[in-house]
Design a protein around this motif. Structure first.
Motif, PDB file in Angstrom:
ATOM      1  N   PRO C 105       0.803  -1.235   0.000  1.00 42.28           N
ATOM      2  CA  PRO C 105       0.000   0.000   0.000  1.00 42.28           C
ATOM      3  C   PRO C 105       0.831   1.278   0.000  1.00 42.28           C
ATOM      4  O   PRO C 105       0.287   2.361  -0.220  1.00 42.28           O
ATOM      5  CB  PRO C 105      -0.809  -0.117   1.295  1.00 42.28           C
ATOM      6  CG  PRO C 105      -0.062  -1.074   2.153  1.00 42.28           C
ATOM      7  CD  PRO C 105       0.598  -2.032   1.211  1.00 42.28           C
ATOM      8  N   ARG C 140     -13.566  -0.849   6.489  1.00 44.96           N
ATOM      9  CA  ARG C 140     -13.382  -2.276   6.255  1.00 44.96           C
ATOM     10  C   ARG C 140     -14.584  -3.110   6.678  1.00 44.96           C
ATOM     11  O   ARG C 140     -14.453  -4.304   6.963  1.00 44.96           O
ATOM     12  CB  ARG C 140     -12.129  -2.752   6.995  1.00 44.96           C
ATOM     13  CG  ARG C 140     -10.845  -2.215   6.387  1.00 44.96           C
ATOM     14  CD  ARG C 140      -9.638  -2.439   7.248  1.00 44.96           C
ATOM     15  NE  ARG C 140      -8.487  -1.774   6.657  1.00 44.96           N
ATOM     16  CZ  ARG C 140      -7.567  -2.378   5.906  1.00 44.96           C
ATOM     17  NH1 ARG C 140      -7.640  -3.667   5.668  1.00 44.96           N
ATOM     18  NH2 ARG C 140      -6.567  -1.688   5.402  1.00 44.96           N
ATOM     19  N   GLY C 141     -15.729  -2.510   6.723  1.00 44.58           N
ATOM     20  CA  GLY C 141     -16.941  -3.241   7.050  1.00 44.58           C
ATOM     21  C   GLY C 141     -18.070  -2.245   7.179  1.00 44.58           C
ATOM     22  O   GLY C 141     -17.851  -1.025   7.183  1.00 44.58           O
ATOM     23  N   GLY C 286     -15.707 -11.150   6.917  1.00 46.65           N
ATOM     24  CA  GLY C 286     -14.666 -10.216   6.515  1.00 46.65           C
ATOM     25  C   GLY C 286     -13.415 -10.915   6.044  1.00 46.65           C
ATOM     26  O   GLY C 286     -13.247 -12.089   6.329  1.00 46.65           O
ATOM     27  N   PRO C 287     -12.555 -10.208   5.299  1.00 46.60           N
ATOM     28  CA  PRO C 287     -12.520  -8.772   5.025  1.00 46.60           C
ATOM     29  C   PRO C 287     -13.719  -8.300   4.213  1.00 46.60           C
ATOM     30  O   PRO C 287     -14.315  -9.069   3.463  1.00 46.60           O
ATOM     31  CB  PRO C 287     -11.230  -8.597   4.235  1.00 46.60           C
ATOM     32  CG  PRO C 287     -10.975  -9.919   3.603  1.00 46.60           C
ATOM     33  CD  PRO C 287     -11.483 -10.919   4.598  1.00 46.60           C
ATOM     34  N   ALA C 288     -14.013  -7.020   4.378  1.00 46.87           N
ATOM     35  CA  ALA C 288     -15.194  -6.444   3.765  1.00 46.87           C
ATOM     36  C   ALA C 288     -14.936  -4.957   3.541  1.00 46.87           C
ATOM     37  O   ALA C 288     -13.877  -4.453   3.898  1.00 46.87           O
ATOM     38  CB  ALA C 288     -16.396  -6.649   4.675  1.00 46.87           C
ATOM     39  N   SER C 328      -9.270   3.488   8.905  1.00 49.24           N
ATOM     40  CA  SER C 328      -8.552   2.216   8.956  1.00 49.24           C
ATOM     41  C   SER C 328      -7.244   2.377   8.199  1.00 49.24           C
ATOM     42  O   SER C 328      -6.949   3.444   7.655  1.00 49.24           O
ATOM     43  CB  SER C 328      -9.401   1.076   8.370  1.00 49.24           C
ATOM     44  OG  SER C 328      -9.256   0.997   6.966  1.00 49.24           O
ATOM     45  N   SER C 329      -6.467   1.314   8.166  1.00 46.54           N
ATOM     46  CA  SER C 329      -5.149   1.360   7.543  1.00 46.54           C
ATOM     47  C   SER C 329      -5.247   1.631   6.046  1.00 46.54           C
ATOM     48  O   SER C 329      -6.109   1.080   5.360  1.00 46.54           O
ATOM     49  CB  SER C 329      -4.445   0.005   7.690  1.00 46.54           C
ATOM     50  OG  SER C 329      -4.476  -0.443   9.010  1.00 46.54           O
ATOM     51  N   PHE C 330      -4.327   2.437   5.563  1.00 38.61           N
ATOM     52  CA  PHE C 330      -4.125   2.598   4.128  1.00 38.61           C
ATOM     53  C   PHE C 330      -5.430   2.959   3.423  1.00 38.61           C
ATOM     54  O   PHE C 330      -6.200   3.764   3.946  1.00 38.61           O
ATOM     55  CB  PHE C 330      -3.476   1.327   3.544  1.00 38.61           C
ATOM     56  CG  PHE C 330      -2.236   0.916   4.309  1.00 38.61           C
ATOM     57  CD1 PHE C 330      -1.125   1.757   4.364  1.00 38.61           C
ATOM     58  CD2 PHE C 330      -2.188  -0.277   5.014  1.00 38.61           C
ATOM     59  CE1 PHE C 330       0.012   1.407   5.085  1.00 38.61           C
ATOM     60  CE2 PHE C 330      -1.054  -0.644   5.739  1.00 38.61           C
ATOM     61  CZ  PHE C 330       0.044   0.202   5.760  1.00 38.61           C
ATOM     62  N   GLY C 332      -7.917   0.886   2.686  1.00 39.98           N
ATOM     63  CA  GLY C 332      -8.994  -0.071   2.924  1.00 39.98           C
ATOM     64  C   GLY C 332      -8.721  -1.423   2.299  1.00 39.98           C
ATOM     65  O   GLY C 332      -7.589  -1.736   1.921  1.00 39.98           O
ATOM     66  N   ALA C 333      -9.774  -2.227   2.222  1.00 44.51           N
ATOM     67  CA  ALA C 333      -9.651  -3.603   1.764  1.00 44.51           C
ATOM     68  C   ALA C 333      -9.729  -3.659   0.242  1.00 44.51           C
ATOM     69  O   ALA C 333     -10.771  -3.945  -0.355  1.00 44.51           O
ATOM     70  CB  ALA C 333     -10.722  -4.478   2.408  1.00 44.51           C
ATOM     71  N   ALA C 334      -8.586  -3.405  -0.386  1.00 45.84           N
ATOM     72  CA  ALA C 334      -8.564  -3.181  -1.827  1.00 45.84           C
ATOM     73  C   ALA C 334      -9.050  -4.388  -2.634  1.00 45.84           C
ATOM     74  O   ALA C 334      -9.706  -4.229  -3.670  1.00 45.84           O
ATOM     75  CB  ALA C 334      -7.149  -2.789  -2.257  1.00 45.84           C
ATOM     76  N   GLY C 335      -8.737  -5.581  -2.172  1.00 41.53           N
ATOM     77  CA  GLY C 335      -9.159  -6.775  -2.910  1.00 41.53           C
ATOM     78  C   GLY C 335     -10.676  -6.900  -2.977  1.00 41.53           C
ATOM     79  O   GLY C 335     -11.224  -7.441  -3.948  1.00 41.53           O
ATOM     80  N   LEU C 338     -11.912  -4.413  -5.583  1.00 40.60           N
ATOM     81  CA  LEU C 338     -11.759  -4.937  -6.944  1.00 40.60           C
ATOM     82  C   LEU C 338     -12.885  -5.908  -7.299  1.00 40.60           C
ATOM     83  O   LEU C 338     -13.429  -5.878  -8.411  1.00 40.60           O
ATOM     84  CB  LEU C 338     -10.405  -5.646  -7.092  1.00 40.60           C
ATOM     85  CG  LEU C 338     -10.139  -6.199  -8.491  1.00 40.60           C
ATOM     86  CD1 LEU C 338      -9.871  -5.077  -9.474  1.00 40.60           C
ATOM     87  CD2 LEU C 338      -8.962  -7.173  -8.488  1.00 40.60           C
TER      88      LEU C 338
END
Lengths: 460, 506, 506, 460
Positions: C105, C140-141, C286-288, C328-330, C332-335, C338
């Motif tokens: 990230p 992230r959720g 999650g992840p979400a 949250s970090s960076f 978020g939950a990039a995957g 996508l």
């Protein structure tokens, strides 16, 4: 050697305890029967290993990075192995640990494997309009080789007439595989049309002929008149054996409809990655004629009721045909071949359904036709059998450009294009020609780009 | 799951996946591209495939997968001769990348240097493990490798003008059925040697069988009994003495890596199954690879194409003038080759040897414990160690209880275990072939042993329970007689439906 | 499977994976690199993790996976509010490629242009679907998105100097528990509105609750009852009139894509759960991603970093001066982002609308059929259609038989189905929340309905069978009281073992 | 809109039959309660779709090709997200359909999910030497924010002293998350050593202090003396909360051993791909003190006997703590977070075992030490806290080169190297510095190559 993750009992304490349990001083004892002269004296001289998974992956990835692949290039290669979109569900199913690592369980513990393969055979049966389909053999070439042997056993005859526009590799496989019991004769094809010369063919078929073998579409993409071939073969009491591209059956008639007795081919185009040729799998199909069924060497799975009413079970049909049961007195031989690709092809057919198969084949016919027109317009380029219909592939002749196919392909490669398969060695009569293949992966833009690149290459 | 046959799930109109649109300009240009074909060559009706949503297709196959007992899921030691070992997931992961899966076999050599290097290097490993000089990885299975070897035997004798004279191949009853079948297929008369009283192939019988008509000996060692034939060199020498070739079926070489090789025993040809000894997944029965290995003398007969290195560049070259031609498409099952390469490169020489040592230790431990079960025996060579597997017999238990080996296998399935009797014919009565390989821990082996002991106990206390097994599987005992009856077998759903309609079934 | 707890599988000495060697020169140079640390900072004993071969680790988790009923495996319509829909495998496949998984990230923006473009384009889609002006995908959720929204409400009022005065947030009892919990967390007093007799949030109660102390209204629509609140605009206007903000919890928007939006209803903020409406896998929880959407007025308060496009180049820019900072970090939950992007790009505008239309059709069909079951009802708004789900009640069945909704769920598990009662508190007695989504066929729905009917029948004919369920699951009824007893709960294996040793359990 | 593969009942005949079954003329009827003013009038204005999977894949692959990733570059980025080798078995398990698509089932139908998460918590408990570990929260930042809130509730105090060498993003999360109920104060760290200034710290801790929060190792890779921090915190009745890199615990003492009351961190390094930051997951751990346990907002899974002797079952411990049960009267809130990464981390820990975790951490310490020595030798390059011990990361100062970090990193990028994270914005006091991270993925050759490239870049 430290304990290896793949070898649990290499833990020294465990190994020693097991040795004690069986009363052995060391593992050397187990090899006592191997004479010293047969024992290796030193360690195997093989490359130093990458013991950690991390370094192993880096090593292999480094090797694979030396490859260029068709998902990052534009490819028009065909000739028996075809680039298609592989549905993610196909990969998901064949990647399941259970299917990937199952083998030879009984119909009870491996009920799912039996059902999945039975369903594959059943869906192929619908595509082919035939009642009997085998569990896959190695590839379409093996399937072809076996079908003519089946015809030989069925008819008690030795002569096999093979259509001359066959893949030369397939012919080589058939000959080596069959020649102990069969004699092979090639039937010529017409230069202009790329179709079999019916008059010549009639002269080759005789009362000693077990089978007429023909690929429809041919290796060159042309489409012979199946009914005429069936009539010619049947007239001398020979079987008509047709090798078929299963994808073509969305638009082309199933060979059974025009009289084929045995049908075979390769399932690779049905949802299986090319894998540098590792995605091949062979099918054989026929009507439910016991005299033919008993000639199959392959495993055949059947559905049967169980002791619980309404429940299905599965099992081997007529197992006594096989070399598993009868050794050299069974038909040919049977072994591990390409079952996982059979399951995968079943998933593919279920995803596509009737409409999907029709659309897939229709789209390929259309793209092929478009490409023919576009390529023919390029100065110096000629579509060899331009007047004939093609499915998926056709021969492009470059003699008018003054350049050999090798030079053209090398130039295309520099532009990120894999040009068509060079036919100049295998079919010298076709001159400097290449076999171009098209599928649903190609957009109009891709085909236009091929033509533009060719024009540039030729113009230089 | 009580999952229907897939055709029963069809709902007209549902789609599992959509196809790319054909651009209007293509459609226009293409017109009726097949109009020139005879009408009989055009399909009239779409194939009657099931029509299903993607979700339902996936659910169907996931459920079927859960009804399949893969090696990953069980202590898979009961499938003897098959070398069910751990197939590392990293190898699958490596082989499922586009740089492997999206390679077309007709790509220019310059664009597949990594792939060709893998093939070449694995060939080198096979040479070293066998002691042979040259290798082809084109065969897509062990039986096809056997066939390739037999084809090379034939070509060898043809090249020497002895083909007509040499029309016999000798094998043993404990060698794989394909050894006999492939010899027959390439045109040989098959002579089968039976074991002597100690279970070894009968050397005297061999000596009686050899003659100037002998084309080859095809033999496994150790045979499926797991007993190593110490006099193998005498067999080989005897056949060579009459001008025959010797072919070593090493489909399963799991007990001999770095221990003993075909070379030292004098063989001319051998083969390995990469999906056995070299840990590629069995995949429900392929794809697979059989490595064909031979001495320099036989090399000219290998199938093409062959990989050659020149100045650090790899290229595919056609087979030579004496080549048997092609055995299968292209260069074989490349993804399997990659997996086996990765496996070898993770283990190295020490690791391969450890594989065999522990596989053999596991096998002898298993035998030691199984023979404590009342009713089980290991025929032949009493007191001798075995190599990688053992052929057992439940004859005593069957005599006492009527429970057969096959029924024990059905019952074992209730405990989540595979179990296989043996290849036909059952020379050993009520046979079982157990091969623990190196992949299972002592605890795993003990679990298998305890299930065998438990079932043997049930056979005595409640034989009906075993005889009516399975009780805890996705399905129950099938009406097997239908499978041999042409009137009633159903090899496809369409055939089954037709016959059901025509005459009822079951 | 009767699979032990993983620690019971440990065999000292076994290894699951090997680590890369440290080169001798590194080892030499490093010496005792941590020697300068206090001894108390060095670990004295290796962690007591299980020691297992790779094969056994894999087998363990594969068996546990088979003991888990993923949405892929069942007709997952009984898990209402969760929008269990088909998660296309292609999206997973795309997201599991190295060009996604191996991105760090902190890579320079120039090296992640594809990723940033996906984020930017999905933000655009969320804007359009909500009608809002700006979006952040960092949460992230869903609950974290609610928290972000509440943080923005707080920051908004702070920016206007009204933070001290506005200390109340109003929500409804049928809105998600996190709406109330997050309001409390950021410092608000929570006022909960209950439904009126028809099940709608009580507008009079709202009017009584609003005041200059009102910071915001946080509300779902339709609520978990599936009933659309037609007067939502009046709620929003009333809150706006006193200076409060309106936050729309659209975690589940599956019935409204292309039908109705937050914008038109006048909301200031809303959020979507990509793992619900936008088809990313639920992943055991999650992840979400929660998409935080807001009007331009609220945009300055969004968390950073934000994606900006300039001349076809995408870049990450920090949040503005009024930003609530990081959620949250960076990025978020990039995957997950996508996957949702791929899903939307496969369906387009027509497809999204079809999703909602069919989800709603399925739900009304399901309600129509379920209400035929004696003992089941759908409280509130009789005769009215529902949107994407329905809160049912088994009160009549329970009164007649003593079988509770929870027990019906345990019994449903025996038929391979998920079933969930409802969020607490159970305002509707013996509740069940069923949400069929668009992913299931009529046949699937009929199967679920028939199981419900069957269990209701069992409740009357054999209530004990239902009350002692499950009978056909990997495990049986747990001794639940231990879980609330500090003396006996075991949250880790080490705690369980210790307590077992200290005082025995069970 | 044609029938879509994801929407089975979009088949017109089926849809119509269902409409008839429920007595509706069209799906419009279901939306009757939505006032016209709230209805969308036109279609959604979003990009045209790629309806076929083949074209969708091509589209997304095209976007992803615009990325450059760490498996094809040499990366020394860290700062909260770390490149490690991810064992294939981790990917295999978290890719299983069952785990990937399960959600909120009961402990019966989802027994495996409960067990896998309980085992994850249990293995983390062994790594941390603590008896209570939660089901994962979103990430390590969320975990840190929750731990100080737990401390606040437990002590009834508002003040939280935070070590100044914290990740500034984490501080931002904690502040926004906690500030309604907590006041945050930063404790300074020593410039030379990169360790906390103990004297200053003592002055900040008081009887209103709920917690001292510190990351060990710190964001800058340094390792404070935990026992001293514990003594300082406990002296004023505050809890010591330690954020920890779980990988470091192969060599560093578990915080419980030196007196930490609550421990938290991020599990991303435990077998989870970086995923551009999508691989994070937070853990919180403590001793089995009911007063602390009751402060957790997260789900806690417990093992219990069932009605069948010898059988294990699982369930939620003290569910009444949660907002699921008590809405605003529960602790904070709970929702979908990062459970699959918890399962994955469990797989990782089981694969590594005790020895693997020790070797992993030891190897990282050694590589870090080697890199420190090598980098320090480059003219103009200085290791900022050279005298301190580091785990995995350390600060490299480039002021002596006369070049800003941005310029150096841009030059490295051209050579295929992702240089360390630029600290000049977040830690201006460190000047032109970057945070370099190392792990087992790096060979000696990689580190040497970094140094050689830096020398070249600086020399230009």
């Amino acid at each position: 050697m430290a304990t290896h993750p793949y070898i649990p009992n290499s833990v020294p304490e465990v190994r020693d305890a097991m040795l004690r349990a069986v009363g052995a001083a060391s593992t050397e004892e187990f090899f006592a029967d191997i004479p010293a002269a047969l024992r290796m004296q030193g360690p195997l001289a093989i490359p130093a290993p990458h013991l950690s998974e991390a370094r192993l992956k880096r090593h292999v990835d480094g090797l694979l990075r030396k490859n260029t692949h068709c998902a990052s290039q534009l490819s028009f290669l065909g000739g028996g192995c075809y680039q298609h979109h592989v549905p993610a569900v196909c990969d998901e199913v064949n990647g399941r640990s259970e299917f990937a690592t199952a083998y030879a369980g009984e119909p009870y513990d491996d009920h799912g494997r039996f059902q999945a393969l039975f369903e594959y055979c059943s869906m192929m049966g619908e595509l082919l309009e035939m009642d009997v389909v085998n569990v896959p053999v190695y590839d379409g070439m093996q399937a072809a080789a076996t079908t003519v042997r089946m015809a030989g056993r069925h008819t008690g005859r030795r002569r096999v007439v093979v259509a001359g526009h066959i893949n030369p590799d397939k012919l080589a496989v058939m000959q080596n595989y069959g020649r102990a019991d069969l004699d092979f004769v090639l039937a010529p094809f017409d230069r202009a049309s790329g179709l079999l010369d019916m008059a010549a063919l009639a002269g080759l078929l005789d009362r000693d002929t077990a089978a007429l073998y023909v690929d429809i579409p041919s290796f060159l993409g042309t489409i012979d008149d199946g009914a005429a071939l069936a009539a010619a073969a049947h007239a001398v009491g020979a079987l008509l054996v047709v090798g078929v591209d299963p994808v073509s059956l969305g638009v082309l008639a199933p060979p059974a409809s025009y009289g084929a007795d045995i049908v075979c081919g390769d399932i690779q185009p049905l949802g299986i990655h090319m894998n540098y040729g590792g995605g091949q799998g062979g099918f054989i199909a026929s009507h439910d004629d016991p005299a033919i069924v008993m000639q199959y060497p392959s495993r055949l799975f059947g559905v049967v009721p169980t002791s619980v009413p309404g429940e299905y079970g599965f099992g081997d049909v007529a197992y006594s045909r096989t070399s598993f049961d009868k050794r050299e007195n069974g038909n040919e031989f049977v072994g591990t071949a390409a079952a996982l690709w059979g399951i995968t092809a079943g998933v593919f057919l279920a995803l596509m359904g009737p409409q999907g198969m029709v659309e897939l084949a229709t789209g390929i016919v259309q793209r092929t036709a478009y490409a023919k027109q576009r390529l023919a317009r390029i100065p110096g380029v000629r579509v060899t059998h331009e007047g004939s219909c093609h499915f998926r592939e056709f021969v492009v002749n470059f003699e008018g450009t003054g350049l050999p196919v090798a030079a053209i392909n090398a130039a295309l490669l520099k532009q990120g294009v894999f040009g068509g398969h060079d036919l100049s060695t295998d079919f010298p009569a076709l001159g400097q020609s290449a076999l171009y293949a098209f599928s649903e992966v190609h957009t109009q833009e891709d085909i236009d780009q091929l033509c533009a690149t060719l024009e540039k290459v030729i113009g230089q | 799951w009580d999952e229907p046959v897939i055709f029963e799930l069809s709902q007209p109109g549902e789609r599992g996946i959509l196809l790319p649109e054909v651009e209007p300009e293509i459609a226009r240009a293409a017109g009726q591209a097949l109009a020139a074909l005879p009408a009989s060559m055009r399909r009239q009706n779409p194939p009657r495939l099931p029509e299903m949503s993607q979700n339902r297709v996936l659910r169907h196959y996931l459920r079927l997968s859960q009804e399949t007992l893969g090696a990953d899921l069980n202590v898979d030691v009961g499938q003897g001769t098959c070398t069910m070992k751990y197939n590392p997931k990293i190898n699958d992961q490596l082989a499922r990348q586009p740089a492997m899966t999206e390679l077309h076999p007709r790509q220019p050599d310059s664009t597949v240097q990594g792939m060709l290097e893998v093939i070449a290097k694995l060939e080198g490993v096979m040479c070293e493990v066998s002691g042979m000089d040259t290798v082809s990885l084109q065969a897509r299975g062990g039986s096809q490798a056997i066939f390739a070897n037999m084809s090379m035997v034939r070509a060898w004798h043809e090249s020497r003008g002895e083909a007509a004279q040499r029309d016999e191949v000798i094998t043993t009853i404990f060698s794989h059925p394909s050894d006999a079948a492939c010899a027959k297929l390439v045109g040989y008369k098959v002579i089968t040697i039976y074991p002597d009283a100690d279970g070894y192939p009968d050397l005297e019988a061999l000596k009686a069988a050899i003659s100037p008509r002998t084309a080859a000996l095809v033999i496994t060692n150790p045979e499926d009994t797991g007993i190593f034939n110490s006099r193998i060199r005498e067999f080989v020498d005897a056949v060579h003495a009459v001008g025959g070739l010797c072919v070593y079926d090493q489909a399963n070489a799991n007990g001999l890596l770095g221990i003993a090789r075909a070379r030292e025993a004098g063989f001319d040809l051998c083969h390995f199954n990469l999906h056995k000894t070299f840990a590629t997944p069995h995949a429900c029965g392929g794809p697979a690879v059989g490595a064909v290995c031979c001495t320099a003398a036989l090399a000219p007969f290998l199938p093409g194409p062959l990989v050659r290195e020149k100045d650090g560049c790899y290229q595919l070259v056609p087979g030579g003038a004496q080549s048997i031609g092609k055995i299968s498409s292209f260069a074989g099952a490349a993804g399997i080759i990659l997996r086996a390469y990765a496996w070898v490169m993770n283990l190295g020489a020490d690791g391969l040897r450890a594989v065999s040592e522990i596989a053999v230790l596991n096998n002898n431990y298993m035998m030691h414990e199984l023979l404590k079960i009342d009713g089980m025996s290991a025929p032949y060579a009493p007191g001798k160690r075995r190599i990688e597997q053992v052929r057992y017999s439940w004859k005593a238990l069957c005599d006492a209880t009527g429970v057969t080996s096959e029924e024990i296998g059905f019952r074992a399935a209730d405990f989540g275990l595979h179990y296989w009797t043996s290849h036909h014919p059952y020379l050993v009565p009520e046979p079982a072939t157990i091969e623990p390989t190196e992949s299972y821990s002592r605890t795993d082996l003990d679990e298998f042993i305890s299930v065998m002991r438990h079932i043997a106990g049930e056979a005595r206390s409640n034989p009906d329970l075993v005889k009516t097994a399975p009780h805890n599987c996705p399905t129950h005992r099938v009406q097997g007689e239908m499978l041999d009856d042409p009137e009633r077998w159903g090899i496809t759903w369409r055939a089954y439906q037709r016959k059901l309609g025509e005459r009822g079934l079951a």
